[in-house]
Scaffold this motif. Structure first.
Motif, PDB file in Angstrom:
ATOM      1  N   ALA A   1       0.824  -1.209   0.000  1.00 16.26           N
ATOM      2  CA  ALA A   1       0.000   0.000   0.000  1.00 16.26           C
ATOM      3  C   ALA A   1       0.856   1.257   0.000  1.00 16.26           C
ATOM      4  CB  ALA A   1      -0.941  -0.007   1.197  1.00 16.26           C
ATOM      5  N   VAL A   2       1.921   1.252   0.807  1.00 17.02           N
ATOM      6  CA  VAL A   2       2.753   2.445   0.935  1.00 17.02           C
ATOM      7  C   VAL A   2       3.746   2.583  -0.213  1.00 17.02           C
ATOM      8  CG1 VAL A   2       4.472   3.610   2.388  1.00 17.02           C
ATOM      9  CG2 VAL A   2       2.510   2.459   3.438  1.00 17.02           C
ATOM     10  N   SER A   3       4.448   1.501  -0.535  1.00 15.29           N
ATOM     11  CA  SER A   3       5.530   1.584  -1.515  1.00 15.29           C
ATOM     12  C   SER A   3       5.068   1.474  -2.958  1.00 15.29           C
ATOM     13  CB  SER A   3       6.573   0.496  -1.229  1.00 15.29           C
ATOM     14  OG  SER A   3       7.146   0.676   0.053  1.00 15.29           O
ATOM     15  N   ALA A   4       4.034   0.683  -3.203  1.00 15.96           N
ATOM     16  CA  ALA A   4       3.563   0.501  -4.584  1.00 15.96           C
ATOM     17  C   ALA A   4       2.371   1.388  -4.920  1.00 15.96           C
ATOM     18  CB  ALA A   4       3.206  -0.970  -4.827  1.00 15.96           C
ATOM     19  N   LEU A   5       1.384   1.424  -4.031  1.00 19.19           N
ATOM     20  CA  LEU A   5       0.177   2.201  -4.302  1.00 19.19           C
ATOM     21  C   LEU A   5       0.295   3.659  -3.871  1.00 19.19           C
ATOM     22  CD1 LEU A   5      -2.584  -0.379  -3.288  1.00 19.19           C
ATOM     23  CD2 LEU A   5      -1.679   0.121  -5.570  1.00 19.19           C
ATOM     24  N   LYS A   6       1.278   3.954  -3.029  1.00 18.24           N
ATOM     25  CA  LYS A   6       1.529   5.323  -2.579  1.00 18.24           C
ATOM     26  C   LYS A   6       0.336   5.942  -1.848  1.00 18.24           C
ATOM     27  CE  LYS A   6       5.525   5.208  -4.712  1.00 18.24           C
ATOM     28  NZ  LYS A   6       6.797   5.091  -3.948  1.00 18.24           N
TER      29      LYS A   6
ATOM     30  N   HIS B   1       7.449  -0.281  10.686  1.00 17.32           N
ATOM     31  CA  HIS B   1       7.591  -0.822   9.334  1.00 17.32           C
ATOM     32  C   HIS B   1       8.405   0.149   8.482  1.00 17.32           C
ATOM     33  CE1 HIS B   1       4.710  -4.314   9.438  1.00 17.32           C
ATOM     34  NE2 HIS B   1       4.536  -3.740  10.617  1.00 17.32           N
ATOM     35  N   PRO B   2       9.478  -0.312   7.859  1.00 17.87           N
ATOM     36  CA  PRO B   2      10.364   0.589   7.119  1.00 17.87           C
ATOM     37  C   PRO B   2       9.653   1.445   6.078  1.00 17.87           C
ATOM     38  CG  PRO B   2      11.384  -1.562   7.367  1.00 17.87           C
ATOM     39  CD  PRO B   2       9.982  -1.703   7.872  1.00 17.87           C
ATOM     40  N   SER B   3       8.724   0.871   5.344  1.00 16.49           N
ATOM     41  CA  SER B   3       8.029   1.646   4.312  1.00 16.49           C
ATOM     42  C   SER B   3       7.249   2.797   4.934  1.00 16.49           C
ATOM     43  CB  SER B   3       7.081   0.742   3.507  1.00 16.49           C
ATOM     44  OG  SER B   3       6.134   0.103   4.361  1.00 16.49           O
ATOM     45  N   VAL B   4       6.625   2.542   6.082  1.00 15.71           N
ATOM     46  CA  VAL B   4       5.849   3.568   6.777  1.00 15.71           C
ATOM     47  C   VAL B   4       6.770   4.629   7.355  1.00 15.71           C
ATOM     48  CG1 VAL B   4       4.322   4.019   8.739  1.00 15.71           C
ATOM     49  CG2 VAL B   4       3.946   2.011   7.292  1.00 15.71           C
ATOM     50  N   ALA B   5       7.822   4.194   8.040  1.00 19.17           N
ATOM     51  CA  ALA B   5       8.759   5.141   8.654  1.00 19.17           C
ATOM     52  C   ALA B   5       9.367   6.070   7.613  1.00 19.17           C
ATOM     53  CB  ALA B   5       9.855   4.379   9.401  1.00 19.17           C
ATOM     54  N   GLY B   6       9.738   5.514   6.465  1.00 14.86           N
ATOM     55  CA  GLY B   6      10.339   6.321   5.407  1.00 14.86           C
ATOM     56  C   GLY B   6       9.361   7.329   4.832  1.00 14.86           C
ATOM     57  N   ALA B   7       8.144   6.865   4.539  1.00 13.69           N
ATOM     58  CA  ALA B   7       7.139   7.752   3.954  1.00 13.69           C
ATOM     59  C   ALA B   7       6.741   8.858   4.920  1.00 13.69           C
ATOM     60  CB  ALA B   7       5.909   6.948   3.540  1.00 13.69           C
ATOM     61  N   MET B   8       6.663   8.525   6.212  1.00 14.64           N
ATOM     62  CA  MET B   8       6.329   9.552   7.196  1.00 14.64           C
ATOM     63  C   MET B   8       7.463  10.566   7.334  1.00 14.64           C
ATOM     64  SD  MET B   8       4.247   7.459  10.182  1.00 14.64           S
ATOM     65  CE  MET B   8       3.685   8.991  10.976  1.00 14.64           C
TER      66      MET B   8
ATOM     67  N   ARG C   1       9.408  11.514   5.039  1.00 13.90           N
ATOM     68  CA  ARG C   1       9.354  12.368   3.842  1.00 13.90           C
ATOM     69  C   ARG C   1       8.081  13.204   3.795  1.00 13.90           C
ATOM     70  NH1 ARG C   1      10.940   7.375   1.764  1.00 13.90           N
ATOM     71  NH2 ARG C   1       8.856   7.004   0.890  1.00 13.90           N
ATOM     72  N   GLU C   2       7.255  13.069   4.831  1.00  8.77           N
ATOM     73  CA  GLU C   2       5.968  13.773   4.925  1.00  8.77           C
ATOM     74  C   GLU C   2       5.043  13.425   3.760  1.00  8.77           C
ATOM     75  OE1 GLU C   2       6.733  17.936   5.468  1.00  8.77           O
ATOM     76  OE2 GLU C   2       7.451  17.648   7.521  1.00  8.77           O
ATOM     77  N   GLU C   3       5.113  12.165   3.338  1.00  8.41           N
ATOM     78  CA  GLU C   3       4.242  11.661   2.277  1.00  8.41           C
ATOM     79  C   GLU C   3       3.097  10.815   2.829  1.00  8.41           C
ATOM     80  OE1 GLU C   3       7.935  11.238  -0.953  1.00  8.41           O
ATOM     81  OE2 GLU C   3       6.954   9.448  -0.154  1.00  8.41           O
ATOM     82  N   LEU C   4       3.122  10.569   4.141  1.00 13.68           N
ATOM     83  CA  LEU C   4       2.151   9.667   4.749  1.00 13.68           C
ATOM     84  C   LEU C   4       1.799  10.140   6.154  1.00 13.68           C
ATOM     85  CD1 LEU C   4       0.710   6.801   4.557  1.00 13.68           C
ATOM     86  CD2 LEU C   4       2.716   5.925   5.771  1.00 13.68           C
ATOM     87  N   THR C   5       0.530  10.046   6.488  1.00 16.59           N
ATOM     88  CA  THR C   5       0.072  10.309   7.851  1.00 16.59           C
ATOM     89  C   THR C   5      -0.727   9.102   8.326  1.00 16.59           C
ATOM     90  OG1 THR C   5      -1.875  11.463   6.978  1.00 16.59           O
ATOM     91  CG2 THR C   5       0.022  12.815   7.630  1.00 16.59           C
TER      92      THR C   5
END
Length: 216
Positions: free
Chosen positions: A89-94, A170-177, A179-183
């Protein structure tokens, strides 16, 4: 069993004759374009929870995964379906937002309060270890005058807060957060009233999503 299958078939017929014709264009568009959900909802497998209905979402709006107790194993502890869904969801679907959605009258939370009820369900018992810390916190905050309903409510909230912590490992979540791309947010859905309480921005408090009817 045949009666259940017959009921399901009736539901399919109703979908094909009543629901699908009214939304045919939307379904055909969804079938011919890649999915672009804006949120991932991690909720309970309880049959009374319908994430699309309570968020008024249409086909393709939200990515959903369900499991007993709306649990998220901390990264590396129990890699499996939930972890794979989060990563995809985070890495592929963004997706831009992730919801952990608990609910009232949760059987998994009741089982945490009465662990003997899981003796005949060894797989579920092991799975519920992912909520053990929530039980410890809830018990540490108990007051003598709390009713069983109060204890269940507190545990349900603590579980949502704990799973949000696990989600951040989760690495994908930590990275996206970072980068301020995920909440992310935590919800508790009251089945009987339709009310939803949400915690966000690092708060431990769950605030009701107010609608005009609440002021009437």
């Amino acid at each position: 069993m045949n009666n259940v299958l017959a009921q399901l078939k009736d539901g399919i017929r109703k979908f094909r004759t009543e629901v699908y014709p009214e939304q045919a264009d939307a379904f055909q568009h969804a079938a011919s374009t890649p999915q672009t959900p804006h949120a991932l909802v991690i909720t309970c497998a309880d049959s009374r929870i319908d994430a699309e209905t309570i968020t008024s979402s249409s086909t393709g709006d939200i990515f959903i995964t369900r499991n007993i107790g709306n649990l998220v194993p901390a990264y590396g502890e129990m890699l499996g379906g939930v972890s794979a869904v989060i990563e995809y969801a985070v890495s592929a679907l963004k997706v831009k937002h992730i919801v952990i959605c608990g609910h009232s009258d949760c059987g998994a939370m009741k089982a945490l309060l009465k662990p003997e009820s899981l003796e005949a369900l060894p797989t579920v018992k092991t799975w519920m270890n992912n909520a053990a810390a929530a039980l410890s916190v809830a018990k540490s905050l108990e007051s003598p005058e709390e009713s069983p309903a109060d204890k269940l409510k507190r545990l349900t909230e603590e579980n949502v807060l704990l799973q949000m912590q696990h989600l951040r490992t989760h690495p994908s979540v930590a990275g996206a957060m970072a980068r301020e791309e995920l909440t992310i947010s935590g919800w508790v859905y009251d089945i009987g009233t339709g009310q939803i309480r949400i915690t966000e921005d690092g708060s431990r408090n769950f605030e009701v999503v107010i609608v005009e009817a609440d002021h009437a």
